[in-house]
Write a protein that holds these residues in place. Sequence first.
Motif, PDB file in Angstrom:
ATOM      1  N   LEU A  52     -17.914  -4.913   2.589  1.00 55.63           N
ATOM      2  CA  LEU A  52     -16.558  -5.594   2.671  1.00 55.63           C
ATOM      3  C   LEU A  52     -15.693  -5.219   1.708  1.00 55.63           C
ATOM      4  CD1 LEU A  52     -15.685  -8.186   4.049  1.00 55.63           C
ATOM      5  CD2 LEU A  52     -16.579  -9.643   2.101  1.00 55.63           C
ATOM      6  N   THR A  53     -15.888  -5.102   0.536  1.00 49.94           N
ATOM      7  CA  THR A  53     -14.951  -4.385  -0.656  1.00 49.94           C
ATOM      8  C   THR A  53     -14.382  -3.182  -0.185  1.00 49.94           C
ATOM      9  OG1 THR A  53     -16.238  -5.664  -2.333  1.00 49.94           O
ATOM     10  CG2 THR A  53     -14.545  -3.984  -3.084  1.00 49.94           C
ATOM     11  N   ALA A  54     -15.362  -2.353   0.302  1.00 51.66           N
ATOM     12  CA  ALA A  54     -14.812  -0.883   0.852  1.00 51.66           C
ATOM     13  C   ALA A  54     -13.899  -0.989   2.020  1.00 51.66           C
ATOM     14  CB  ALA A  54     -16.034  -0.003   1.011  1.00 51.66           C
ATOM     15  N   ALA A  55     -14.118  -2.031   2.910  1.00 47.06           N
ATOM     16  CA  ALA A  55     -13.412  -2.006   4.023  1.00 47.06           C
ATOM     17  C   ALA A  55     -11.837  -2.940   3.489  1.00 47.06           C
ATOM     18  CB  ALA A  55     -13.929  -3.022   5.075  1.00 47.06           C
ATOM     19  N   LEU A  56     -12.050  -3.655   2.763  1.00 50.80           N
ATOM     20  CA  LEU A  56     -10.787  -4.285   2.366  1.00 50.80           C
ATOM     21  C   LEU A  56      -9.854  -3.360   1.658  1.00 50.80           C
ATOM     22  CD1 LEU A  56      -9.068  -6.738   2.035  1.00 50.80           C
ATOM     23  CD2 LEU A  56     -10.227  -7.415  -0.194  1.00 50.80           C
ATOM     24  N   LEU A  57     -10.338  -2.554   0.629  1.00 55.92           N
ATOM     25  CA  LEU A  57      -9.982  -1.486   0.109  1.00 55.92           C
ATOM     26  C   LEU A  57      -9.169  -0.429   1.062  1.00 55.92           C
ATOM     27  CD1 LEU A  57      -8.947  -0.247  -2.777  1.00 55.92           C
ATOM     28  CD2 LEU A  57     -11.269   1.002  -2.789  1.00 55.92           C
ATOM     29  N   ALA A  58      -9.913   0.008   2.035  1.00 58.85           N
ATOM     30  CA  ALA A  58      -9.618   1.075   3.012  1.00 58.85           C
ATOM     31  C   ALA A  58      -8.274   0.415   3.741  1.00 58.85           C
ATOM     32  CB  ALA A  58     -10.738   1.421   3.702  1.00 58.85           C
ATOM     33  N   PHE A  59      -8.457  -0.935   4.137  1.00 56.54           N
ATOM     34  CA  PHE A  59      -7.271  -1.558   4.748  1.00 56.54           C
ATOM     35  C   PHE A  59      -5.964  -1.637   3.896  1.00 56.54           C
ATOM     36  CE2 PHE A  59      -5.020  -5.519   5.905  1.00 56.54           C
ATOM     37  CZ  PHE A  59      -4.494  -5.261   7.080  1.00 56.54           C
ATOM     38  N   VAL A  60      -6.195  -1.830   2.556  1.00 56.35           N
ATOM     39  CA  VAL A  60      -4.940  -1.887   2.062  1.00 56.35           C
ATOM     40  C   VAL A  60      -4.599  -0.647   1.490  1.00 56.35           C
ATOM     41  CG1 VAL A  60      -4.270  -2.393  -0.667  1.00 56.35           C
ATOM     42  CG2 VAL A  60      -5.745  -3.864   0.525  1.00 56.35           C
ATOM     43  N   ILE A  61      -5.272   0.370   1.502  1.00 53.83           N
ATOM     44  CA  ILE A  61      -4.581   1.730   1.398  1.00 53.83           C
ATOM     45  C   ILE A  61      -4.049   2.016   2.485  1.00 53.83           C
ATOM     46  CG2 ILE A  61      -5.298   4.258   1.130  1.00 53.83           C
ATOM     47  CD1 ILE A  61      -7.410   3.145  -0.785  1.00 53.83           C
ATOM     48  N   TRP A  62      -4.596   1.947   3.917  1.00 57.41           N
ATOM     49  CA  TRP A  62      -3.907   2.080   5.107  1.00 57.41           C
ATOM     50  C   TRP A  62      -2.511   1.366   5.230  1.00 57.41           C
ATOM     51  CZ3 TRP A  62      -3.068  -1.155   9.271  1.00 57.41           C
ATOM     52  CH2 TRP A  62      -2.501  -0.627  10.442  1.00 57.41           C
ATOM     53  N   VAL A  63      -2.403   0.326   4.776  1.00 54.75           N
ATOM     54  CA  VAL A  63      -1.434  -0.512   4.946  1.00 54.75           C
ATOM     55  C   VAL A  63      -0.059  -0.064   4.065  1.00 54.75           C
ATOM     56  CG1 VAL A  63      -0.431  -2.934   4.661  1.00 54.75           C
ATOM     57  CG2 VAL A  63      -2.022  -2.482   5.928  1.00 54.75           C
ATOM     58  N   SER A  64      -0.684   0.168   2.905  1.00 57.69           N
ATOM     59  CA  SER A  64       0.480   0.889   2.068  1.00 57.69           C
ATOM     60  C   SER A  64       0.857   2.054   2.216  1.00 57.69           C
ATOM     61  CB  SER A  64      -0.170   0.974   0.477  1.00 57.69           C
ATOM     62  OG  SER A  64      -1.102   1.811   0.561  1.00 57.69           O
ATOM     63  N   VAL A  65       0.151   3.163   2.981  1.00 59.02           N
ATOM     64  CA  VAL A  65       0.749   4.423   3.386  1.00 59.02           C
ATOM     65  C   VAL A  65       1.326   4.376   4.855  1.00 59.02           C
ATOM     66  CG1 VAL A  65       0.015   6.440   4.279  1.00 59.02           C
ATOM     67  CG2 VAL A  65      -1.115   5.288   2.297  1.00 59.02           C
TER      68      VAL A  65
END
Length: 83
Positions: A52-65
Motif C-alpha cells: 500500500l505504501t509503495a503504491a501510494l508513493l508510485a502514485f505521488v511520483i506519477w502525479v508530480s511528474v
Amino acid sequence: MSPPDRKEIQVRRILDAPPPAVPPQLYADAVRRGGRLLRRRRWTRRLTWFLLTAALLAFVIWVSVAQPWVEPPSETTPPLTGW
C-alpha cells in the motif's frame, strides 16, 4: 415414544456422559499451529502495508511528474487572421 423424544433421550445421554479424554500432545500442537498462524498474519499485514505504501508513493511520483490537472498544450496553431 415419538421420534423427537427418542432424540432428546440420546442427546441427554451424550451430555451426561463424561467428556472424552484429550490426547496429551494436542495442547502442544495447538500452540505450535496458533503461533504459525499468528506469524503468517503478521507477515501478511506487513506485506499489505508495504504494498500500500509503495503504491501510494508510485502514485505521488506519477502525479508530480505527469501533472494530470494541467491542460495539455495545443497541438494545432490557431489560424492567422487580420494580416
